[in-house]
Write a protein that holds these residues in place. Structure first.
Motif, mmCIF file in Angstrom:
data_model
loop_
_atom_site.group_PDB
_atom_site.id
_atom_site.type_symbol
_atom_site.label_atom_id
_atom_site.label_comp_id
_atom_site.label_asym_id
_atom_site.label_seq_id
_atom_site.Cartn_x
_atom_site.Cartn_y
_atom_site.Cartn_z
ATOM 1 N N TRP A 33 4.978 17.692 -42.631
ATOM 2 C CA TRP A 33 4.653 16.267 -42.511
ATOM 3 C C TRP A 33 5.073 15.490 -43.750
ATOM 4 C CZ3 TRP A 33 0.650 19.954 -42.856
ATOM 5 C CH2 TRP A 33 -0.222 19.848 -43.931
ATOM 6 N N TRP A 34 6.183 15.927 -44.330
ATOM 7 C CA TRP A 34 6.653 15.281 -45.558
ATOM 8 C C TRP A 34 7.675 14.191 -45.225
ATOM 9 C CZ3 TRP A 34 7.286 20.824 -47.789
ATOM 10 C CH2 TRP A 34 6.055 21.241 -48.315
ATOM 11 N N GLU A 39 8.258 12.741 -50.696
ATOM 12 C CA GLU A 39 8.141 13.979 -49.913
ATOM 13 C C GLU A 39 9.481 14.367 -49.294
ATOM 14 O OE1 GLU A 39 3.526 13.702 -48.298
ATOM 15 O OE2 GLU A 39 5.091 12.690 -47.172
ATOM 16 N N GLY A 65 0.134 11.471 -43.040
ATOM 17 C CA GLY A 65 -0.399 12.077 -44.254
ATOM 18 C C GLY A 65 -1.586 12.972 -43.939
ATOM 19 N N GLY A 66 -1.731 14.042 -44.736
ATOM 20 C CA GLY A 66 -2.829 14.970 -44.497
ATOM 21 C C GLY A 66 -2.517 15.990 -43.410
ATOM 22 N N LYS A 90 -2.045 25.493 -44.429
ATOM 23 C CA LYS A 90 -2.659 25.776 -45.731
ATOM 24 C C LYS A 90 -4.019 26.446 -45.602
ATOM 25 C CE LYS A 90 -2.719 21.332 -46.747
ATOM 26 N NZ LYS A 90 -2.798 20.107 -47.556
ATOM 27 N N HIS A 141 -0.927 21.447 -55.800
ATOM 28 C CA HIS A 141 -1.252 20.042 -56.012
ATOM 29 C C HIS A 141 -2.654 19.941 -56.586
ATOM 30 C CE1 HIS A 141 1.870 17.448 -54.448
ATOM 31 N NE2 HIS A 141 1.920 18.054 -53.275
ATOM 32 N N TRP A 248 -0.887 6.263 -47.127
ATOM 33 C CA TRP A 248 -1.169 6.506 -48.555
ATOM 34 C C TRP A 248 -0.029 6.049 -49.460
ATOM 35 C CZ3 TRP A 248 2.013 9.586 -51.532
ATOM 36 C CH2 TRP A 248 2.936 10.360 -50.835
ATOM 37 N N TRP A 268 0.814 14.152 -55.047
ATOM 38 C CA TRP A 268 1.979 13.768 -54.239
ATOM 39 C C TRP A 268 2.259 12.278 -54.481
ATOM 40 C CZ3 TRP A 268 -2.407 16.153 -52.490
ATOM 41 C CH2 TRP A 268 -3.362 15.370 -51.855
ATOM 42 N N ASN A 299 -4.948 22.137 -54.104
ATOM 43 C CA ASN A 299 -4.404 21.998 -52.748
ATOM 44 C C ASN A 299 -3.023 22.655 -52.775
ATOM 45 O OD1 ASN A 299 -3.434 21.126 -50.263
ATOM 46 N ND2 ASN A 299 -2.936 19.074 -51.014
ATOM 47 N N ASP A 301 0.248 23.837 -51.013
ATOM 48 C CA ASP A 301 1.080 23.739 -49.806
ATOM 49 C C ASP A 301 1.771 25.070 -49.581
ATOM 50 O OD1 ASP A 301 0.883 21.050 -48.786
ATOM 51 O OD2 ASP A 301 1.887 20.387 -50.619
ATOM 52 N N LYS A 337 8.099 16.574 -56.056
ATOM 53 C CA LYS A 337 6.889 16.468 -55.218
ATOM 54 C C LYS A 337 5.671 15.971 -55.992
ATOM 55 C CE LYS A 337 4.986 17.458 -51.116
ATOM 56 N NZ LYS A 337 3.725 16.775 -51.286
ATOM 57 N N HIS A 377 -8.171 18.538 -48.064
ATOM 58 C CA HIS A 377 -6.826 19.050 -47.809
ATOM 59 C C HIS A 377 -6.825 20.486 -47.318
ATOM 60 C CE1 HIS A 377 -5.010 15.317 -48.767
ATOM 61 N NE2 HIS A 377 -6.042 15.187 -49.568
HETATM 62 C C1 BGC Z 1 -0.267 17.790 -48.528
HETATM 63 C C2 BGC Z 1 0.785 17.159 -49.393
HETATM 64 C C3 BGC Z 1 1.201 15.848 -48.792
HETATM 65 C C4 BGC Z 1 -0.021 14.965 -48.564
HETATM 66 C C5 BGC Z 1 0.283 13.611 -47.964
HETATM 67 C C6 BGC Z 1 -1.414 16.817 -48.308
HETATM 68 O O1 BGC Z 1 -2.385 17.379 -47.469
HETATM 69 O O2 BGC Z 1 -0.774 18.952 -49.124
HETATM 70 O O3 BGC Z 1 1.896 18.008 -49.515
HETATM 71 O O4 BGC Z 1 2.136 15.234 -49.625
HETATM 72 O O5 BGC Z 1 -0.932 15.624 -47.714
HETATM 73 O O6 BGC Z 1 0.937 13.729 -46.764
#
Ligand code: BGC
Length: 418
Positions: A33-34, A39, A65-66, A90, A141, A248, A268, A299, A301, A337, A377
């Motif tokens: 989801w980057w 990202e 996001g998320g 994750k 993260h 975000w 991020w 967090n 990834d 990142k 997360h």
């Molecule tokens: C992820 C990040 C990502 C962020 C926003 C987080 O849950 O671990 O890699 O950039 O969400 O999408």
């Protein structure tokens, strides 16, 4: 636990041997989801490295996001017997996917490269199912950060806060000077990102773990949790009226452009500052969320690899796993990142002051019991429990529910999700 239907469907598919895979020879299909600026630049690094080795990259990006939307799409793909080569999954969820019997075994790649020695145990433990590597980490993260536009603080005559009281004092001044104190996006995962940092600041690491790891009802519904909810309402007072639904990265842009003074977000967000050509220490400042210095909400990834059978599909998958753990990828990806490498003993010279602070506090916090997994997360609980916490926090955030009621609801929501 992921989805009962998923279990049945995937087992049936396995039993009858009808699992089919979209990946053709040498192709990796990668769900993630980057999609923000920073990202997208980061994930492009992996694509380029694999393409250089002759593999084909099939991008499977699901915005949001998320990652909630990405996870919904992933489930339907796996249920239909067509898992991607790899998916951004994750924390404890890795165990849930392991339980489904659909993940690949990466031990031959991991043993050849010595992953056990290259990764901190807190990371490698999460990547294994039943003692075997099924996932590979790209980064670490830190979530409990505050991103600051120093010019806005200066114009407002406010001091950048390191404590909760300092936050309120500064936010008042910034508001009075006509700026938005806090750039926020009213989405459940963002509400919970701020909420968990407040829990860490107000309750400390032990309280945080009791509430979000042990899910202890005595912590979930406690006078401390009531204070955390009250503080969340105070933060809301300092956000703008257009916050609901905002992504975000658009909130980060408000800080970059000097419309807002600060954002509470994981690093991020730094990827967005970097993509915009901004330098830490001058254009923007990274500080621990007020009241959480020395504490670290992690967090990590990672990509879970799915069982793609053998042949070229497996070769390409193994190449992806190998590449991710190589120093080159870990360095370039994380520079873009905003995170730090998951791999130990990497050179630090190319990383900036925020990354150095993160590296130091990752190690330091692990010695003092202040290294805690991010609830918002997906690092501290299973997705269903996380969803129940999200729902309660967001219902509170968007209503006039009392903080006492919210703390009570938190217990019942968590218990009924287990
Ligand atoms: C992820 C990040 C990502 C962020 C926003 C987080 O849950 O671990 O890699 O950039 O969400 O999408």
């Amino acid at each position: 636990m992921i989805l009962n239907t998923l279990k049945k469907a995937s087992l049936a598919a396995l039993a009858t041997g009808v699992l089919s895979f979209t990946a053709s020879a040498g192709e990796v299909e990668v769900l993630h989801w980057w999609t923000s600026g920073g990202e997208a630049k980061s994930v492009a690094v992996l694509k380029q490295l694999l393409e250089k080795d002759g593999h084909t990259w099939k991008d499977f990006a699901v915005a949001g996001g998320g990652g909630e939307s990405a996870m919904t799409v992933l489930k339907s793909r796996v249920v239909s017997g067509k898992p991607p080569t790899a998916a951004q999954i994750k924390g404890p969820s890795i165990q849930e996917w392991g339980d489904e019997g659909v993940v690949a075994n990466l031990d031959s790649v991991a043993n050849a490269a010595g992953w056990d020695e290259l990764l901190p145990k807190v990371v490698s433990d999460v990547m294994k199912y039943d003692g075997n590597y099924v996932a590979v980490p790209v980064n670490v993260h830190r979530v409990n950060w505050m991103w600051v536009n120093p010019e806005v603080f200066e114009k407002a005559g406010a001091k950048i806060p390191s404590t909760w009281d300092g936050f309120v004092e500064a936010a008042e001044k910034i508001k009075a000077a006509g700026f938005i104190p806090v750039a926020h996006g009213g989405q459940a995962w963002q509400d919970s990102t701020t909420f968990e940092s407040l829990a860490l600041a107000i309750g400390g690491s032990q309280f945080y773990n009791d509430a979000f790891v042990k899910l202890d009802p005595k912590a979930l519904n406690s006078p401390t949790m009531v204070k955390v909810f009250e503080a969340l309402r105070t933060v809301k007072k300092y956000t703008d009226k257009d916050a609901p639904g905002r992504d975000w990265n658009l909130a980060t842009a408000m800080v970059i452009q000097g419309k807002a003074a600060m954002q509470f977000m994981g690093d991020w967000a730094k990827g967005e500052f970097t993509a915009a050509g901004k330098k830490p220490g001058t254009d923007y400042i990274c500080m621990a969320f007020p009241g959480t210095r020395g504490k670290f909400t992690f967090n990590i990834d990672s990509f879970v690899m799915f069982d793609v059978g053998g042949g070229d599909a497996k070769k390409a998958q193994d190449a992806m796993a190998r590449t991710i753990m190589e120093p080159k990828f870990q360095e370039i990806f994380n520079l873009n990142k905003g995170s730090i490498p998951a791999r130990l003993n990497m050179p630090r010279d190319k990383f900036d002051i925020c990354a150095h602070q993160s590296m130091d506090e990752f190690v330091g916090s692990s010695k003092t019991g202040d290294l805690v997994p991010s609830m918002a997360h997906g690092m501290s609980t299973f997705a269903a429990v996380q969803g129940a916490i999200y729902d309660t926090v967001t219902a509170f955030y968007n209503s006039d529910m009392s903080a006492q009621e919210a703390a009570q609801k938190l217990v019942s929501a968590v218990q009924s999700s287990m």
